[in-house]
Scaffold this active site. Structure first.
Site, PDB file in Angstrom:
ATOM      1  N   GLY A  55      50.333 108.824 -88.703  1.00 32.90           N
ATOM      2  CA  GLY A  55      49.805 110.114 -88.253  1.00 32.90           C
ATOM      3  C   GLY A  55      49.386 110.877 -89.485  1.00 32.90           C
ATOM      4  CB  SER A  57      52.485 112.075 -94.509  1.00 31.54           C
ATOM      5  OG  SER A  57      51.469 112.429 -95.420  1.00 31.54           O
ATOM      6  CB  CYS A  87      50.287 104.582 -91.803  1.00 30.99           C
ATOM      7  SG  CYS A  87      48.707 105.016 -92.516  1.00 30.99           S
ATOM      8  CB  ILE A 148      43.866 104.134 -89.577  1.00 33.32           C
ATOM      9  CG1 ILE A 148      43.620 102.974 -88.607  1.00 33.32           C
ATOM     10  CG2 ILE A 148      43.086 105.377 -89.147  1.00 33.32           C
ATOM     11  CD1 ILE A 148      44.228 103.184 -87.220  1.00 33.32           C
ATOM     12  CG  HIS A 184      48.665 102.160 -88.140  1.00 30.43           C
ATOM     13  ND1 HIS A 184      49.364 103.272 -87.726  1.00 30.43           N
ATOM     14  CD2 HIS A 184      47.790 102.587 -89.056  1.00 30.43           C
ATOM     15  CE1 HIS A 184      48.917 104.339 -88.369  1.00 30.43           C
ATOM     16  NE2 HIS A 184      47.956 103.951 -89.192  1.00 30.43           N
ATOM     17  CD  GLU A 186      51.988 101.758 -85.561  1.00 23.32           C
ATOM     18  OE1 GLU A 186      52.511 100.875 -86.275  1.00 23.32           O
ATOM     19  OE2 GLU A 186      51.478 102.789 -86.018  1.00 23.32           O
TER      20      GLU A 186
HETATM   21  N1  GLN Z   1      46.172 109.597 -94.326  1.00 24.12           N
HETATM   22  C1  GLN Z   1      47.374 109.924 -93.615  1.00 24.12           C
HETATM   23  C2  GLN Z   1      48.338 110.705 -94.505  1.00 24.12           C
HETATM   24  O1  GLN Z   1      48.112 110.819 -95.669  1.00 24.12           O
HETATM   25  C3  GLN Z   1      48.055 108.680 -93.102  1.00 24.12           C
HETATM   26  C4  GLN Z   1      47.163 107.985 -92.111  1.00 24.12           C
HETATM   27  C5  GLN Z   1      47.870 107.186 -91.077  1.00 24.12           C
HETATM   28  O2  GLN Z   1      49.091 107.327 -90.852  1.00 24.12           O
HETATM   29  N2  GLN Z   1      47.102 106.399 -90.366  1.00 24.12           N
HETATM   30  O3  GLN Z   1      49.308 111.196 -94.047  1.00 24.12           O
END
Ligand code: GLN
Length: 205
Positions: A55, A57, A87, A148, A184, A186
């Site tokens: 998500g 962070s 992630c 991602i 990811h 999941e």
């Molecule tokens: N770019 C997001 C971050 O720095 C992480 C992206 C992800 O969890 N898919 O928190």
């Protein structure tokens, strides 16, 4: 309660996908227990294992700091509870994080994994990609990594086991019972990473 109690930190990010991957992994392994969304320090204190999803962070960290969950997760990590961070989850588990473009930012971290993170290391949303990777050290020779806006690990201390690399960049690590992945697991059909994690939780239990 019989079986393991696994929580998915449900502040922001791909919570539902992690709930279903963890449940399916438990079913396939025949491991009994519950998987639920957790938000509060009270819910976290009852857990045998925790997944911190992907998500944003900064959002997950800031909201979990305000309600006291960060502190509780730190305590549980210190007592040996296994955690899988995917992630954004891996970013939160780290000791140090900076963004590829913005640089160092004040963001709450769990300060456990002895790694330095570069956030968004592979570029922006449009640079998201999939890559075949290998996590040989944990018995997963082939896995499809979904990246991602993914972070990479730019520095890893002695206590950290490097599990996988893409283009010379570290994308999966393990330190004690804590696993972090840039990708990811999941979001793929392959449950191998979640199965490895669930087994870890059961063994610890
Ligand atoms: N770019 C997001 C971050 O720095 C992480 C992206 C992800 O969890 N898919 O928190």
């Amino acid at each position: 309660m019989t079986g393991v109690n696994i929580g998915i930190l449900a502040v922001q990010g791909d919570v539902a996908e992690n709930i279903s991957a963890t449940r399916m992994a438990m079913d396939e392994l025949g491991i009994e227990g519950v998987v639920s969304q957790v938000k509060t320090p009270e819910q976290i204190s009852d857990l045998d294992g925790l997944v911190i999803p992907g998500g944003e962070s900064t959002v997950i960290g800031t909201l979990s700091l305000i309600n006291g969950s960060m502190k509780k997760i730190k305590e549980k990590i210190a007592s040996g509870m296994p955690v899988l961070g995917t992630c954004a989850g891996m970013i939160l588990l780290s000791k140090k994080a900076k963004d590829r473009v913005v640089g160092e930012m004040e963001q709450p971290l769990l300060d456990y994994l002895d790694i330095k993170i570069e956030r968004n290391a592979f570029g922006r949303q449009k640079d998201s990609f999939e890559a075949d990777i290998s996590l040989e050290k944990i018995g997963i020779p082939k896995f499809m990594g979904v990246f991602i806006r993914a972070p990479s690990v730019v520095d890893a201390g002695k206590a950290v086991e490097v599990l996988s690399k893409v283009d010379e960049k570290i994308v999966a690590v393990k330190q004690g019972n804590i696993i972090g992945t840039s990708f990811h697991p999941e979001l793929t059909e392959d449950l191998a990473v979640h199965k490895y994690f669930v087994n870890l939780v059961q063994k610890k239990n």
